[in-house]
Write an enzyme that holds these catalytic residues in place. Structure first.
Site, PDB file in Angstrom:
ATOM      1  CE  LYS A  50      -2.805   0.080  59.808  1.00  0.00           C
ATOM      2  NZ  LYS A  50      -3.595   1.108  59.090  1.00  0.00           N
ATOM      3  CB  SER A 303       1.223   1.267  66.413  1.00  0.00           C
ATOM      4  OG  SER A 303       2.448   1.517  65.746  1.00  0.00           O
TER       5      SER A 303
END
Length: 505
Positions: A50, A303
């Site tokens: 992110k 992720s």
């Protein structure tokens, strides 16, 4: 597409992000028979991809917008990414987080200079509050996924994969929540290497992109599963839906057990511990089907690794089931002397992982049984057939969520004579007052006859409750539950309840 490609190629991410390694997974490669690689976004400074999109967005903003300060709503990874990006650019950042956010994530944002506001019990409530503060204070809102500069920052992962792996690639697997990562990576890969399949992966119980693609329009899920909290999004983005519809080849969905098994696979090959949404893409890779040895490598994006340590016990419990190395069975045996010994003899030398039983009367006895497997589903079917041929009643509980979350810890709790009992499974927010709010929503006429709760280190607790509600009062009861707003599932007809908890069973 051309505009987004330019944004990806010119994205500013490496002021704060690293070019994460692409690690081989030799153990999993040996099991699957084709090369498997893991893109290690869990190694970023905030342990998540992110950071890329958040920093790229801030770097693209004009000076006056930065001077006013930025704001976002997030329960974790986007919040940490924006906080670090703002710290590097010396920008004031306000992060609105649900009150249910675990303390470890709140503290991580504060350590990076973010001003945290706790508001609401859900992301949607925090999001609404953030947009209100944006208008009141003139801040600049940074969307977690539905923004082209955010998408472009995430798309740099696709560029790195192609540069790091010049050999043939069969498919790249990408986790999907709101769709920003999938949209960015799919766009750049299809632009540069259209021969590579790009596969999105979602949990069964949070498959907003799969549902939207099937309907050919964005849909809003009535509720989402919370296990893979990093992708628990009720509606995908407008921009991300458009891009994923054009550039994704397919979306596959996986269950909780498969995700837990993928967490274990990542640990076995890299000694890293992924969060559930971080292991989601690898779970999808394993579920996608066999690849030929000549079709090229398969790559999954890890992720993130923002995992509460307490959740590991739940993941460990479910990983063997996810790999089909354990079966859970409810077996009915006669209740008389010698039947227990005869049953164990029928099982033979197979490894028993769990055995729960309590005398409940003169009728048949019900055993909650766990068995280790070495040959997966085929072996489980053989065991079930053997037991049934010898006269035992067998119910397969391996995929029964209520049995795995609650009933296996409650065997022996059968009570005779309870009338009008409904059995419901809830997701309670992990915050003070959640139980009291639930109880206040019930009338004194509805008696709680059973209650089981386990903490999984998550922002929501799993609760099983038995409530006595007369048949003619059930419409009013369900209206109250809908007003309460906690996700729930009616388990009254679940065979695990009938066999182990229902006094009439």
């Amino acid at each position: 597409m051309q505009d987004l490609i330019k944004r990806i190629l010119s994205a500013r991410v490496y002021d704060v992000a690293i070019e994460s390694p692409l690690d081989p997974m030799p153990r999993l490669t040996g099991r699957l028979g084709s090369p498997v690689f893991l893109k290690r976004e869990d190694l970023q400074p905030v342990f998540s991809f992110k950071l890329r999109g958040a920093y790229n967005k801030l770097a693209s903003l004009p000076a006056d917008a930065l001077a006013r300060g930025v704001i976002c709503a997030s329960a974790g990874n986007h919040a940490q990414g924006l906080a670090l990006a703002a710290q590097r650019l010396q920008v004031e950042a306000t992060i609105v987080m649900p009150r249910t956010t675990p303390a470890i994530k709140v503290e991580a944002v504060k350590r990076r200079g973010g001003q945290v506001i706790l508001s609401g019990d859900t992301f949607d409530e925090a999001y609404a509050q953030a947009r209100q503060i944006e208008l009141q204070q003139g801040l600049t809102f940074v969307h977690p996924f539905d923004d082209l500069d955010v998408i472009a920052g995430q798309g740099t992962i696709g560029l790195e994969i192609l540069r790091q792996h010049p050999d043939p690639i069969d498919a790249v697997f990408i986790p999907i929540g709101g769709g920003g990562l999938a949209a960015g990576v799919a766009t750049i890969i299809k632009f540069l290497r259209p021969d590579i399949k790009v596969i999105g992966v979602e949990p069964h119980d949070a498959a907003g992109m799969a549902a939207s693609l099937q309907a050919d329009e964005r849909v809003t899920l009535s509720q989402v599963g919370l296990f893979a909290d990093g992708v628990a999004v009720r509606q995908v983005g407008e921009q991300t839906f458009r891009l994923c519809r054009e550039f994704l080849d397919e979306v596959v969905t996986v269950d909780t057990d498969a995700i837990c098994a993928a967490v274990k696979d990542i640990f076995d090959d890299t000694r890293a511990i992924a969060e559930p949404s971080g292991a989601l893409a690898l779970a999808g890779l394993k579920a996608f089907g066999p690849a030929s040895s000549t079709s090229g490598s398969r790559i999954a994006i890890n992720s993130g690794a923002n995992l509460n340590f307490d959740r590991l016990r739940h993941i460990a419990e479910r990983a063997e089931i996810g790999e089909r190395r354990e079966a859970l069975l409810a077996v009915t045996i006669p209740e008389h002397p010698g039947s227990y010994r005869a049953f164990i003899q029928a099982l033979g030398p197979r490894p028993v992982t769990e055995f729960n039983y309590r005398l409940s009367g003169s009728g048949p006895a019900h055993v909650f049984l766990g068995l280790g497997l070495s040959e997966g589903e085929r072996e489980k079917r053989e065991i079930v057939d053997i037991l049934r041929r010898q006269g035992y009643g067998v119910e397969d509980m391996t995929d029964n969520e209520m049995a795995k979350l609650h009933v296996r810890y409650m065997v022996g709790g059968r009570v005779v004579g309870i009338e009008n009992e409904l059995l419901l499974r809830f997701a309670f927010p992990e915050r003070p007052g959640a139980l009291l709010k639930f109880l206040d929503g019930l009338t004194p006429d509805w008696n709680i006859s059973l209650f089981h709760y386990r903490n999984h280190g998550d922002d929501h607790g799993r609760v099983l409750a038995g409530i006595q509600v007369p048949a003619d009062d059930r419409p009013r009861f369900h209206n109250r539950l809908d007003e309460l707003g906690y996700p729930y599932w009616d388990e009254t007809d679940n065979p695990a309840y009938r066999l182990f908890l229902d006094g009439a069973g």
